[in-house]
Design a protein around this motif. Structure first.
Motif, PDB file in Angstrom:
ATOM      1  N   PHE A  28      -3.329 -31.946  21.302  1.00  0.00           N
ATOM      2  CA  PHE A  28      -3.028 -33.357  21.551  1.00  0.00           C
ATOM      3  C   PHE A  28      -3.308 -33.617  23.012  1.00  0.00           C
ATOM      4  O   PHE A  28      -2.518 -33.284  23.888  1.00  0.00           O
ATOM      5  CB  PHE A  28      -1.570 -33.658  21.207  1.00  0.00           C
ATOM      6  CG  PHE A  28      -1.208 -35.124  21.300  1.00  0.00           C
ATOM      7  CD1 PHE A  28      -1.826 -36.055  20.501  1.00  0.00           C
ATOM      8  CD2 PHE A  28      -0.245 -35.558  22.199  1.00  0.00           C
ATOM      9  CE1 PHE A  28      -1.505 -37.401  20.577  1.00  0.00           C
ATOM     10  CE2 PHE A  28       0.096 -36.896  22.288  1.00  0.00           C
ATOM     11  CZ  PHE A  28      -0.536 -37.830  21.479  1.00  0.00           C
ATOM     12  N   ARG A  83       6.096 -34.188  30.813  1.00  0.00           N
ATOM     13  CA  ARG A  83       6.398 -33.372  29.626  1.00  0.00           C
ATOM     14  C   ARG A  83       6.848 -31.957  29.958  1.00  0.00           C
ATOM     15  O   ARG A  83       6.986 -31.134  29.061  1.00  0.00           O
ATOM     16  CB  ARG A  83       5.215 -33.339  28.651  1.00  0.00           C
ATOM     17  CG  ARG A  83       4.805 -34.716  28.148  1.00  0.00           C
ATOM     18  CD  ARG A  83       5.998 -35.465  27.552  1.00  0.00           C
ATOM     19  NE  ARG A  83       5.629 -36.821  27.218  1.00  0.00           N
ATOM     20  CZ  ARG A  83       5.776 -37.859  28.034  1.00  0.00           C
ATOM     21  NH1 ARG A  83       6.301 -37.696  29.255  1.00  0.00           N
ATOM     22  NH2 ARG A  83       5.430 -39.066  27.669  1.00  0.00           N
ATOM     23  N   ILE A 103      -0.554 -29.159  23.880  1.00  0.00           N
ATOM     24  CA  ILE A 103      -0.485 -30.506  24.436  1.00  0.00           C
ATOM     25  C   ILE A 103      -1.161 -30.460  25.795  1.00  0.00           C
ATOM     26  O   ILE A 103      -0.805 -29.644  26.647  1.00  0.00           O
ATOM     27  CB  ILE A 103       0.977 -30.982  24.565  1.00  0.00           C
ATOM     28  CG1 ILE A 103       1.604 -31.129  23.176  1.00  0.00           C
ATOM     29  CG2 ILE A 103       1.060 -32.298  25.320  1.00  0.00           C
ATOM     30  CD1 ILE A 103       3.104 -31.388  23.204  1.00  0.00           C
ATOM     31  N   GLU A 163       3.848 -37.045  20.885  1.00  0.00           N
ATOM     32  CA  GLU A 163       3.478 -35.632  20.964  1.00  0.00           C
ATOM     33  C   GLU A 163       4.415 -34.729  20.171  1.00  0.00           C
ATOM     34  O   GLU A 163       4.047 -33.604  19.818  1.00  0.00           O
ATOM     35  CB  GLU A 163       3.417 -35.177  22.423  1.00  0.00           C
ATOM     36  CG  GLU A 163       4.718 -35.328  23.196  1.00  0.00           C
ATOM     37  CD  GLU A 163       4.938 -36.716  23.772  1.00  0.00           C
ATOM     38  OE1 GLU A 163       5.716 -36.820  24.722  1.00  0.00           O
ATOM     39  OE2 GLU A 163       4.336 -37.691  23.282  1.00  0.00           O
TER      40      GLU A 163
END
Length: 609
Positions: free
Chosen positions: A54, A85, A257, A593
């Motif tokens: 992602f 994140r 991610i 996500e």
């Protein structure tokens, strides 16, 4: 599951939760949606495939995080710029449900027990909890983390823990958090979501300095490859200890991610058009209205869609720094706000896609409207003589302009307000009694804000303000924001679905006005505001909280600490059609996500497998 076997006292509100009984969850107000034996959250999908990358451009961030660059991997201190994140690498005692406004369920903590005086919270930890290196996560680590964050953590963490008197391990798998007794009823609901760090891994290391050595975590992801300021990848932890717990089951599907960092919005958009980024929330209305005209979209490879905004108190506006004397007079702040022509800006820059913001609690039940209710008025009367009289009338709302871009009536009123505040014309500029001109520098970190705000600045100049825009790089901007070294800045923040006393204090309370790194950017320091925050913190029902926050909203708007500007009622999202997701989205949070997954069949159909 272990949580289901624990004693449970029924589905009750946190404010009235039983004491001395282990509970699987807490709710500030109302019932918990999920019972002790729940197996997953309703928005999760355990059947979704795992895999894929992602690659996206984040639209929100926490603590010292920066979406334009990074130079540290420690997200929990004031210094440095961390990548967004990073929080996904760390577990917490409890986590919120994204389809409830104010509930929490056990993650590292299997149960929580509230003491009879409601000042002590004892958490029974799951013995299987472990860090990414396989070492056990124990009560010693939890106690170490809370004490460290109180002493050296980012202000958004440390201020919440200011009423904490003890964080102690009572045995290997039992942790107790104790407060003075002055904390809000809901302080613990914020504190239990703080990251848990490894005590052993931090021995001999400096915590409160920038470092590109990742901290040891225990969450569903860990730091993978990265290049400072360019990109970072988070790798899914295959043997994540909590993957089968009900609070994590059916989430975190992507193997990787990835976030690429772009200093320029145009470069980021071009990367998306080429498929280098796969998901993008569009914050530039011009691009949304005119820029999505490229081959991949016409071929159906890219999907453009709007998702409803979350049901949370949301604010976007400008902060005028009252630590600088010239911004302390509310007439000056009102005058500055009158120079912004939203109607012209929305038509000429935003293609009519935005709505005018009026409140720090926009899009929520906490936003004041019309005249005060009897209950609101009763609260406001306690502060009669301490708060602006305007707070007792219709909720203060920015006047609509004639849409010309230079409304002579509004600009004339702005100039009058400056003169009433002691600023008199001398030549083309307004001066005070000491002969100093009124200066205002609007600090920005992106060229798009220069374009959109130039008419605002020109209106300020037209009435005699020596106004300018200064564009600086992302790291310098973060540093100046943190140290309150600005005249005016733009900001967007959310106070959540159920604002707590702690979240309100970080933005509006006098206690946070001098704490560098806090979100109290205007430097609001008013005993009446503090008193209303205290009342909101003591609310024992959602109705009480609504009344208290509407009263607070009326005072904030009458004080004009913030200049609200605009908001969108929806997320404007574009993505390459390689994802699956469950609908509808949760009402209170939208972490794509964690929710979406890679669909190999879709990817193959558009040539992206």
């Amino acid at each position: 599951m272990a949580a289901a076997a624990a004693p449970f006292a029924g589905r009750v509100a946190f404010a009235a939760a039983p004491t001395d009984v282990p509970l699987h969850g807490l709710s500030a107000f109302g019932d918990l949606k999920y019972p002790p034996d729940f197996t997953q959250f309703g928005y999760a999908n355990p059947d979704a495939p795992r895999g894929g990358t992602f690659n996206f451009q984040p639209g929100y961030w926490y603590y010292n995080q920066n979406v334009l660059t990074f130079n540290t991997l420690n997200s929990f201190v004031r210094t440095g710029d961390a990548p967004p994140r990073m929080e996904m690498c760390f577990d917490s005692l409890m986590v919120g449900a994204w389809d409830e406004p104010d509930s929490l369920y056990g993650l590292v903590a299997e149960t929580v027990t509230i003491s009879a005086d409601r000042n002590s919270f004892t958490f029974r930890l799951r013995p299987e909890a472990s860090f990414h290196d396989g070492s056990p996560l124990t009560a010693e680590d939890v106690a170490f983390s809370y004490n460290l964050l109180k002493e050296k953590g980012h202000p958004q963490l440390a201020l919440v823990l200011s009423e904490m008197v003890a964080a102690e391990a009572t045995d290997k798998h039992e942790f107790r958090l104790v407060f003075f007794g002055k904390q809000s009823e809901r302080t613990v609901s914020t504190a239990v979501q703080f990251p848990i760090l490894s005590k052993a891994s931090l021995e001999g290391r400096s915590f409160d300095s920038s470092s590109l050595e990742p901290l040891l975590g225990s969450g569903p992801y860990k730091v993978g490859r990265f290049s400072a300021g360019r990109y970072i990848e988070y790798d899914r932890v295959e043997d994540y200890w909590a993957r089968d717990l009900p609070v994590a089951r059916g989430l975190y599907h992507f193997d990787r991610i990835r976030i690429d960092f772009y200093r320029d919005r145009n470069a980021a958009f071009e990367a998306f058009k080429k498929g280098e980024a796969l998901w993008r929330e569009e914050f530039t209305s011009r691009v949304w209205a005119t820029g999505y005209d490229f081959p991949a979209l016409h071929k159906g490879q890219v999907v453009r869609r709007e998702f409803p905004e979350e049901r949370v108190a949301d604010m976007q506006g400008w902060a005028l720094n009252q630590r600088r004397a010239r911004f302390r007079d509310p007439r000056v702040r009102e005058a500055i706000s009158l120079c912004f022509d939203f109607e012209w800006t929305n038509r000429n820059f935003f293609y009519g896609l935005y709505e005018r913001s009026v409140s720090a609690f926009q899009q929520s039940d906490f936003m004041a409207e019309g005249l005060p209710s009897a209950e609101e008025l009763a609260l406001l009367e306690r502060f009669r003589g301490q708060i602006p009289e305007a707070a007792f009338g219709e909720a203060v709302t920015p006047p609509a302009s004639n849409g010309s871009g230079r409304d002579r009536d509004l600009l004339g009123r702005a100039r009058e307000l400056f003169m009433e505040a002691g600023w008199q014309p001398k030549g083309r500029l307004l001066h005070n009694e000491a002969g100093e001109p009124f200066t205002l520098e609007y600090l920005v970190r992106d060229e798009v804000f220069v374009q959109v705000s130039t008419p605002f600045i020109e209106n300020l100049r037209a009435i005699g303000v020596d106004a300018s825009i200064r564009l600086i790089d992302a790291s310098q901007y973060q540093l100046r924001l943190t140290s309150f070294d600005f005249d005016m800045v733009g900001v967007r923040f959310s106070l959540g679905a159920t604002p707590t006393r702690d979240s309100l204090e970080l933005v509006f309370h006098s206690r946070s006005a001098s704490v560098e790194g806090s979100r109290n950017l205007p430097g609001t320091a008013d005993p009446a505001i503090d008193g209303l925050i205290e009342i909101a913190g003591r609310a024992t029902s959602r109705d009480e909280l609504i009344v208290a926050l509407r009263a607070l909203d009326r005072v904030l708007r009458a004080r004009r600490d913030w200049i609200p500007n605009w908001h969108s009622p929806s997320h404007r999202v574009a993505y390459w059609d390689v994802f699956g997701f469950k609908e509808p989205k949760p009402d209170y949070f939208f972490p794509v996500e964690a929710l979406w997954w890679y669909d190999e069949e879709k990817a193959r159909a558009i040539g992206k497998a």
